[in-house]
Write a protein that holds these residues in place. Structure first.
Motif, short mmCIF file in Angstrom:
data_model
loop_
_atom_site.label_atom_id
_atom_site.label_comp_id
_atom_site.label_asym_id
_atom_site.label_seq_id
_atom_site.Cartn_x
_atom_site.Cartn_y
_atom_site.Cartn_z
N ASN A 58 -4.33 -26.64 -64.76
CA ASN A 58 -5.22 -27.74 -65.13
C ASN A 58 -4.63 -29.10 -64.78
O ASN A 58 -5.34 -30.00 -64.33
CB ASN A 58 -5.58 -27.68 -66.61
N VAL A 59 -3.34 -29.27 -64.98
CA VAL A 59 -2.69 -30.54 -64.64
C VAL A 59 -2.76 -30.76 -63.13
O VAL A 59 -3.13 -31.84 -62.67
CB VAL A 59 -1.22 -30.56 -65.11
N ILE A 60 -2.44 -29.75 -62.36
CA ILE A 60 -2.44 -29.87 -60.90
C ILE A 60 -3.85 -30.11 -60.38
O ILE A 60 -4.09 -31.05 -59.61
CB ILE A 60 -1.83 -28.59 -60.26
N GLU A 61 -4.80 -29.30 -60.82
CA GLU A 61 -6.17 -29.41 -60.31
C GLU A 61 -6.85 -30.70 -60.76
O GLU A 61 -7.73 -31.21 -60.07
CB GLU A 61 -6.98 -28.18 -60.72
N SER A 62 -6.44 -31.24 -61.90
CA SER A 62 -7.05 -32.49 -62.37
C SER A 62 -6.73 -33.66 -61.46
O SER A 62 -7.41 -34.68 -61.50
CB SER A 62 -6.61 -32.80 -63.80
N LYS A 63 -5.73 -33.53 -60.61
CA LYS A 63 -5.41 -34.57 -59.64
C LYS A 63 -6.03 -34.26 -58.28
O LYS A 63 -5.70 -34.87 -57.27
CB LYS A 63 -3.88 -34.73 -59.48
N GLY A 64 -6.97 -33.30 -58.25
CA GLY A 64 -7.70 -33.00 -57.02
C GLY A 64 -6.95 -32.12 -56.04
O GLY A 64 -7.34 -32.00 -54.89
N VAL A 65 -5.88 -31.49 -56.49
CA VAL A 65 -5.07 -30.65 -55.61
C VAL A 65 -5.51 -29.19 -55.77
O VAL A 65 -5.72 -28.72 -56.87
CB VAL A 65 -3.57 -30.79 -55.97
N THR A 66 -5.65 -28.51 -54.64
CA THR A 66 -5.95 -27.08 -54.65
C THR A 66 -4.65 -26.32 -54.78
O THR A 66 -3.68 -26.59 -54.06
CB THR A 66 -6.67 -26.67 -53.35
N LEU A 67 -4.60 -25.39 -55.71
CA LEU A 67 -3.38 -24.61 -55.91
C LEU A 67 -2.99 -23.90 -54.62
O LEU A 67 -3.84 -23.35 -53.92
CB LEU A 67 -3.58 -23.59 -57.03
N GLN A 77 3.85 -36.87 -61.27
CA GLN A 77 4.21 -38.15 -60.66
C GLN A 77 2.97 -39.00 -60.41
O GLN A 77 2.98 -40.21 -60.62
CB GLN A 77 4.96 -37.93 -59.34
N GLN A 78 1.88 -38.37 -59.97
CA GLN A 78 0.65 -39.12 -59.71
C GLN A 78 0.07 -39.67 -61.01
O GLN A 78 -0.45 -40.78 -61.04
CB GLN A 78 -0.38 -38.24 -59.00
N TYR A 79 0.16 -38.91 -62.10
CA TYR A 79 -0.29 -39.42 -63.39
C TYR A 79 0.50 -40.67 -63.78
O TYR A 79 -0.05 -41.64 -64.29
CB TYR A 79 -0.12 -38.36 -64.50
N VAL A 80 1.80 -40.64 -63.55
CA VAL A 80 2.65 -41.79 -63.88
C VAL A 80 2.25 -42.99 -63.03
O VAL A 80 2.08 -44.10 -63.53
CB VAL A 80 4.14 -41.44 -63.69
N ILE A 81 2.06 -42.77 -61.74
CA ILE A 81 1.67 -43.86 -60.84
C ILE A 81 0.31 -44.42 -61.25
O ILE A 81 0.13 -45.63 -61.34
CB ILE A 81 1.65 -43.38 -59.37
N ASP A 82 -0.64 -43.55 -61.51
CA ASP A 82 -1.99 -43.99 -61.88
C ASP A 82 -2.00 -44.75 -63.20
O ASP A 82 -2.83 -45.62 -63.40
CB ASP A 82 -2.95 -42.80 -62.00
N GLY A 83 -1.09 -44.42 -64.08
CA GLY A 83 -1.08 -45.05 -65.39
C GLY A 83 -0.37 -46.38 -65.44
O GLY A 83 -0.46 -47.10 -66.42
N LYS A 84 0.32 -46.72 -64.38
CA LYS A 84 1.07 -47.97 -64.38
C LYS A 84 0.15 -49.17 -64.21
O LYS A 84 -0.84 -49.12 -63.52
CB LYS A 84 2.10 -47.99 -63.25
N VAL A 85 0.54 -50.24 -64.83
CA VAL A 85 -0.15 -51.51 -64.64
C VAL A 85 0.41 -52.11 -63.36
O VAL A 85 1.61 -52.17 -63.16
CB VAL A 85 0.11 -52.45 -65.83
N GLN A 86 -0.47 -52.51 -62.48
CA GLN A 86 -0.06 -53.11 -61.22
C GLN A 86 0.28 -54.57 -61.44
O GLN A 86 -0.30 -55.24 -62.29
CB GLN A 86 -1.19 -52.98 -60.20
N LEU A 87 1.21 -55.08 -60.66
CA LEU A 87 1.57 -56.48 -60.73
C LEU A 87 0.74 -57.27 -59.74
O LEU A 87 0.39 -56.76 -58.68
CB LEU A 87 3.06 -56.67 -60.42
N SER A 88 0.42 -58.50 -60.09
CA SER A 88 -0.38 -59.34 -59.22
C SER A 88 0.12 -60.77 -59.30
O SER A 88 0.44 -61.27 -60.36
CB SER A 88 -1.85 -59.30 -59.65
N SER A 89 0.17 -61.42 -58.14
CA SER A 89 0.56 -62.83 -58.12
C SER A 89 -0.68 -63.73 -58.03
O SER A 89 -0.57 -64.93 -57.87
CB SER A 89 1.51 -63.12 -56.96
#
Length: 144
Positions: A49-58, A71-83
């Motif tokens: 479920n974790v893998i497939e929830s990121k759109g990856v086929t097993l 790793q993708q969950y961590v990246i997606d959850g980060k707040v992006q910086l903006s100038s």
């Protein structure tokens, strides 16, 4: 998911109601923990479920799909910086450069009005805003 609950599970290994596994001990007659289909299904589906929830086929040949999904969950959850100094995004945080640029812009506006005597200042009823009209006709609106 659930903790192992077969008859051979080691009861309360990780605290009350938290069973674990044992390799067994032939000398004491303690059997090794046996797993059953429901435990294996639970582990399989939790991971899949974790893998497939990121759109990856097993993919049977890949052994890093769970790591990549996390790793993708961590990246997606980060707040992006903006100038940007005019961003309205909820998922971006201002960089020090954005703060400095905003401060510089505010200072420029304040300095535009500071050198001359004001002809009149009008405050909002709650004193949160005020309009300034300079002697030379320039008008400014400030948020207190």
């Amino acid at each position: 998911m659930h903790r192992i609950d077969t008859p051979t599970a080691q009861k309360d290994k990780f605290g009350h109601g938290k069973n674990g596994f044992t390799r067994g001990n032939p000398q004491t007659g303690t059997p090794a923990t046996q797993i059953d289909y429901s435990y294996c299904d639970a582990i399989q589906e939790e991971i899949a479920n974790v893998i497939e929830s990121k759109g990856v086929t097993l993919d049977k040949s890949k052994h890093d799909q769970l790591k990549l999904a996390i790793q993708q969950y961590v990246i997606d959850g980060k707040v992006q910086l903006s100038s940007a100094t005019n961003s309205t995004a909820e998922d971006q945080a201002a960089t020090p450069l954005a703060v400095k640029n905003t401060y510089d812009l505010a200072s420029l506006i304040i300095d535009t009005f500071r050198p001359l005597d004001f002809e009149s200042v009008i405050f909002s009823p709650d004193k949160m805003f005020h309009a300034v009209v300079r002697n030379d006709g320039v008008v400014g609106l400030y948020n207190s």
